[in-house]
Write a protein that holds these residues in place. Sequence first.
Motif, PDB file in Angstrom:
ATOM      1  N   GLN A  94       0.807  -1.216   0.000  1.00 16.33           N
ATOM      2  CA  GLN A  94       0.000   0.000   0.000  1.00 16.33           C
ATOM      3  C   GLN A  94       0.843   1.270   0.000  1.00 16.33           C
ATOM      4  OE1 GLN A  94       0.092  -2.056   2.674  1.00 16.33           O
ATOM      5  NE2 GLN A  94       0.834  -0.788   4.365  1.00 16.33           N
ATOM      6  N   GLU A  95       2.158   1.132   0.254  1.00 14.53           N
ATOM      7  CA  GLU A  95       3.041   2.298   0.205  1.00 14.53           C
ATOM      8  C   GLU A  95       3.333   2.745  -1.226  1.00 14.53           C
ATOM      9  OE1 GLU A  95       3.791   3.845   2.909  1.00 14.53           O
ATOM     10  OE2 GLU A  95       2.973   2.308   4.244  1.00 14.53           O
ATOM     11  N   VAL A  96       2.948   1.937  -2.211  1.00 17.44           N
ATOM     12  CA  VAL A  96       3.211   2.246  -3.621  1.00 17.44           C
ATOM     13  C   VAL A  96       1.997   2.936  -4.228  1.00 17.44           C
ATOM     14  CG1 VAL A  96       3.762   1.282  -5.897  1.00 17.44           C
ATOM     15  CG2 VAL A  96       4.754   0.264  -3.825  1.00 17.44           C
ATOM     16  N   THR A  97       2.182   4.112  -4.787  1.00 22.18           N
ATOM     17  CA  THR A  97       1.102   4.833  -5.447  1.00 22.18           C
ATOM     18  C   THR A  97       0.634   4.067  -6.687  1.00 22.18           C
ATOM     19  OG1 THR A  97       2.050   6.934  -4.707  1.00 22.18           O
ATOM     20  CG2 THR A  97       0.425   7.032  -6.487  1.00 22.18           C
ATOM     21  N   ASP A  98      -0.658   3.855  -6.812  1.00 19.96           N
ATOM     22  CA  ASP A  98      -1.243   3.123  -7.953  1.00 19.96           C
ATOM     23  C   ASP A  98      -0.682   1.713  -8.084  1.00 19.96           C
ATOM     24  OD1 ASP A  98      -2.865   5.282  -8.656  1.00 19.96           O
ATOM     25  OD2 ASP A  98      -1.328   6.138  -9.971  1.00 19.96           O
ATOM     26  N   TRP A  99      -0.358   1.110  -6.931  1.00 19.33           N
ATOM     27  CA  TRP A  99       0.251  -0.228  -6.954  1.00 19.33           C
ATOM     28  C   TRP A  99      -0.588  -1.244  -7.711  1.00 19.33           C
ATOM     29  CZ3 TRP A  99      -2.506  -4.287  -5.050  1.00 19.33           C
ATOM     30  CH2 TRP A  99      -3.604  -3.980  -4.229  1.00 19.33           C
ATOM     31  N   GLU A 100      -1.915  -1.098  -7.641  1.00 19.82           N
ATOM     32  CA  GLU A 100      -2.793  -2.105  -8.243  1.00 19.82           C
ATOM     33  C   GLU A 100      -2.612  -2.175  -9.757  1.00 19.82           C
ATOM     34  OE1 GLU A 100      -4.634   1.806  -8.158  1.00 19.82           O
ATOM     35  OE2 GLU A 100      -3.742   0.555  -6.607  1.00 19.82           O
ATOM     36  N   ARG A 101      -2.284  -1.049 -10.384  1.00 18.05           N
ATOM     37  CA  ARG A 101      -2.050  -1.054 -11.838  1.00 18.05           C
ATOM     38  C   ARG A 101      -0.778  -1.827 -12.174  1.00 18.05           C
ATOM     39  NH1 ARG A 101      -5.201   2.803 -14.455  1.00 18.05           N
ATOM     40  NH2 ARG A 101      -6.305   4.262 -13.078  1.00 18.05           N
ATOM     41  N   CYS A 102       0.252  -1.613 -11.353  1.00 20.19           N
ATOM     42  CA  CYS A 102       1.508  -2.332 -11.587  1.00 20.19           C
ATOM     43  C   CYS A 102       1.320  -3.830 -11.403  1.00 20.19           C
ATOM     44  CB  CYS A 102       2.586  -1.807 -10.645  1.00 20.19           C
ATOM     45  SG  CYS A 102       4.143  -2.704 -10.745  1.00 20.19           S
ATOM     46  N   ILE A 103       0.649  -4.225 -10.324  1.00 21.50           N
ATOM     47  CA  ILE A 103       0.465  -5.652 -10.047  1.00 21.50           C
ATOM     48  C   ILE A 103      -0.352  -6.306 -11.152  1.00 21.50           C
ATOM     49  CG2 ILE A 103      -0.577  -7.312  -8.450  1.00 21.50           C
ATOM     50  CD1 ILE A 103       2.005  -6.029  -7.440  1.00 21.50           C
ATOM     51  N   ASN A 104      -1.394  -5.628 -11.608  1.00 22.54           N
ATOM     52  CA  ASN A 104      -2.221  -6.194 -12.665  1.00 22.54           C
ATOM     53  C   ASN A 104      -1.435  -6.329 -13.965  1.00 22.54           C
ATOM     54  OD1 ASN A 104      -4.774  -7.205 -13.580  1.00 22.54           O
ATOM     55  ND2 ASN A 104      -5.065  -5.289 -14.702  1.00 22.54           N
ATOM     56  N   SER A 105      -0.593  -5.330 -14.268  1.00 22.46           N
ATOM     57  CA  SER A 105       0.240  -5.407 -15.477  1.00 22.46           C
ATOM     58  C   SER A 105       1.253  -6.542 -15.376  1.00 22.46           C
ATOM     59  CB  SER A 105       0.960  -4.078 -15.706  1.00 22.46           C
ATOM     60  OG  SER A 105       0.056  -3.059 -16.035  1.00 22.46           O
ATOM     61  N   ALA A 106       1.859  -6.706 -14.197  1.00 26.19           N
ATOM     62  CA  ALA A 106       2.823  -7.796 -14.012  1.00 26.19           C
ATOM     63  C   ALA A 106       2.142  -9.148 -14.213  1.00 26.19           C
ATOM     64  CB  ALA A 106       3.441  -7.715 -12.620  1.00 26.19           C
ATOM     65  N   ARG A 107       0.936  -9.275 -13.699  1.00 26.12           N
ATOM     66  CA  ARG A 107       0.202 -10.535 -13.872  1.00 26.12           C
ATOM     67  C   ARG A 107      -0.038 -10.848 -15.344  1.00 26.12           C
ATOM     68  NH1 ARG A 107      -4.685 -11.817 -15.162  1.00 26.12           N
ATOM     69  NH2 ARG A 107      -5.301  -9.630 -15.299  1.00 26.12           N
ATOM     70  N   VAL A 108      -0.324  -9.814 -16.118  1.00 25.31           N
ATOM     71  CA  VAL A 108      -0.642  -9.989 -17.534  1.00 25.31           C
ATOM     72  C   VAL A 108       0.623 -10.160 -18.376  1.00 25.31           C
ATOM     73  CG1 VAL A 108      -1.615  -8.834 -19.570  1.00 25.31           C
ATOM     74  CG2 VAL A 108      -2.815  -8.727 -17.369  1.00 25.31           C
ATOM     75  N   ASP A 109       1.673  -9.392 -18.081  1.00 28.67           N
ATOM     76  CA  ASP A 109       2.827  -9.283 -18.983  1.00 28.67           C
ATOM     77  C   ASP A 109       3.933 -10.290 -18.729  1.00 28.67           C
ATOM     78  OD1 ASP A 109       1.455  -7.157 -20.034  1.00 28.67           O
ATOM     79  OD2 ASP A 109       2.629  -5.625 -18.986  1.00 28.67           O
ATOM     80  N   PHE A 110       4.029 -10.826 -17.504  1.00 30.07           N
ATOM     81  CA  PHE A 110       5.165 -11.666 -17.148  1.00 30.07           C
ATOM     82  C   PHE A 110       4.718 -13.078 -16.751  1.00 30.07           C
ATOM     83  CE2 PHE A 110       6.510  -7.342 -15.445  1.00 30.07           C
ATOM     84  CZ  PHE A 110       7.175  -6.987 -16.621  1.00 30.07           C
ATOM     85  N   ASN A 111       5.625 -14.013 -16.895  1.00 27.87           N
ATOM     86  CA  ASN A 111       5.419 -15.379 -16.391  1.00 27.87           C
ATOM     87  C   ASN A 111       5.818 -15.366 -14.921  1.00 27.87           C
ATOM     88  OD1 ASN A 111       5.166 -18.134 -15.972  1.00 27.87           O
ATOM     89  ND2 ASN A 111       7.125 -18.636 -16.949  1.00 27.87           N
ATOM     90  N   CYS A 112       4.848 -15.132 -14.054  1.00 26.34           N
ATOM     91  CA  CYS A 112       5.203 -14.904 -12.659  1.00 26.34           C
ATOM     92  C   CYS A 112       4.134 -15.430 -11.702  1.00 26.34           C
ATOM     93  CB  CYS A 112       5.442 -13.408 -12.408  1.00 26.34           C
ATOM     94  SG  CYS A 112       3.989 -12.378 -12.709  1.00 26.34           S
ATOM     95  N   ASP A 113       4.551 -15.566 -10.468  1.00 26.93           N
ATOM     96  CA  ASP A 113       3.687 -15.958  -9.354  1.00 26.93           C
ATOM     97  C   ASP A 113       3.814 -14.843  -8.316  1.00 26.93           C
ATOM     98  OD1 ASP A 113       2.075 -17.390  -7.633  1.00 26.93           O
ATOM     99  OD2 ASP A 113       3.667 -18.737  -6.963  1.00 26.93           O
ATOM    100  N   ILE A 114       2.695 -14.203  -7.936  1.00 28.13           N
ATOM    101  CA  ILE A 114       2.747 -12.948  -7.179  1.00 28.13           C
ATOM    102  C   ILE A 114       2.198 -13.116  -5.765  1.00 28.13           C
ATOM    103  CG2 ILE A 114       1.976 -10.545  -7.109  1.00 28.13           C
ATOM    104  CD1 ILE A 114       1.729 -10.641 -10.163  1.00 28.13           C
ATOM    105  N   TYR A 115       2.945 -12.551  -4.802  1.00 28.02           N
ATOM    106  CA  TYR A 115       2.543 -12.535  -3.395  1.00 28.02           C
ATOM    107  C   TYR A 115       2.697 -11.112  -2.878  1.00 28.02           C
ATOM    108  CZ  TYR A 115       3.316 -17.526  -3.993  1.00 28.02           C
ATOM    109  OH  TYR A 115       3.269 -18.822  -4.456  1.00 28.02           O
TER     110      TYR A 115
END
Length: 404
Positions: A94-115
């Motif tokens: 929550q310390e990251v401004t607009d973090w939700e946009r970054c996380i959603n982009s990472a989910r879409v753009d990268f082969n990754c597992d997110i926590y």
Amino acid sequence: MIPREQYMQRIRPFIGNELIKILTGMRRSGKSVMLDLIKDELRGQGISDDNFISFNFESLANTKFCNARALYGELSRRIASISGKSYLFFDEIQEVTDWERCINSARVDFNCDIYITGSNAHLLSTELATYLGGRYTEFVIYPFSFQEYLIGRKQTATRIDPAKEFHSYLELGGMPFLINLHEEREASLQYLRDVYSSVILKDIIKRNKIRDVDLLERIITYVMANIGHTFSARSISNYFKSENRRVAPETVLNYIRACCDAFLFCKLRREDLVGKRILSVNEKYYLVDHGIRQAVYGGNNRDIDQLLENIVCIELIRRGYNVTIGKAGEQEIDFVAERADKKLYVQVCYLLSSPETIAREFGAYKPIRDHFPKYVISMDEFDMSRDGIKHQNIRDFLLAKAWD
């Protein structure tokens, strides 16, 4: 690290899949350690540390990544050098401004597992529902249960007495770091006051732009004094009015809601067990960590009946039960706990010290005609079970692997 298998059992089925894993909870409740436990789990599956990318946004070293574009750029750079799937860990997102946009982009753009972890329920739930609807699963991490507390104590002491340890747990609660301060009561209380101050400043005042800090603290004190008692925002408003201070019930409600969002309190609704409906008045509030009450308000040993009720409430929630306050006619059941196809009823008191107390606690179940387990929990050492209702010492109840 103290293993927290209760949580790992729930998280394990989701490891490696595309759903974003969200760990929420009060500050210092152990979310960062849970990320480390997840990393250990991945290592056990043969995943190399080279595939891990971690950010702790409480560290000044990551300040430059506290906006979505900068963080996404850094992720792109690091992931480019990784072979295979990347495992991304974001602590206090929550310390990251607009973090939700970054996380959603990472989910879409990268082969990754997110926590990710976060300390504000409203912030996370609102933004996740907007940007990540249906693509995440959430786990609330609570301070140590009594069982986890004993595991920690066994790592630092050659011999422990569970009865004696429970009295310490009753007073100081289960914030994980206290294991390191067990022999230092005053230091433990100072630590709890510091945690409280951090929650108040960062997760309540700052995020909700609260200006009347004195009013907020007075409301928190009122709730702490009345844990386990039914009251309404209007009753608090009337209390302040009696002290010549006018406060609108809506303001009281907003301040308490902000405390719940920061995981300081949890709210239980009342359920009409006969009419099968949720009642909209006179909820009860409990502290997520009862040790903070001792540090800020005091009186845990004096108000032991309230504290025992608080401990049982959070234990039921910690184990994944949906918990309400039961009302059957004129009788009230402390807790009605449901999970999947399981259900149990729980009455909590200090001691069954008189025939009147025994009649009250066991008699509360008379209107309940179903066959789900019914418990009376107290500090008594002798089993007083009767009429199909189970009586247990609270330590035994808290340490039981399952209730049936």
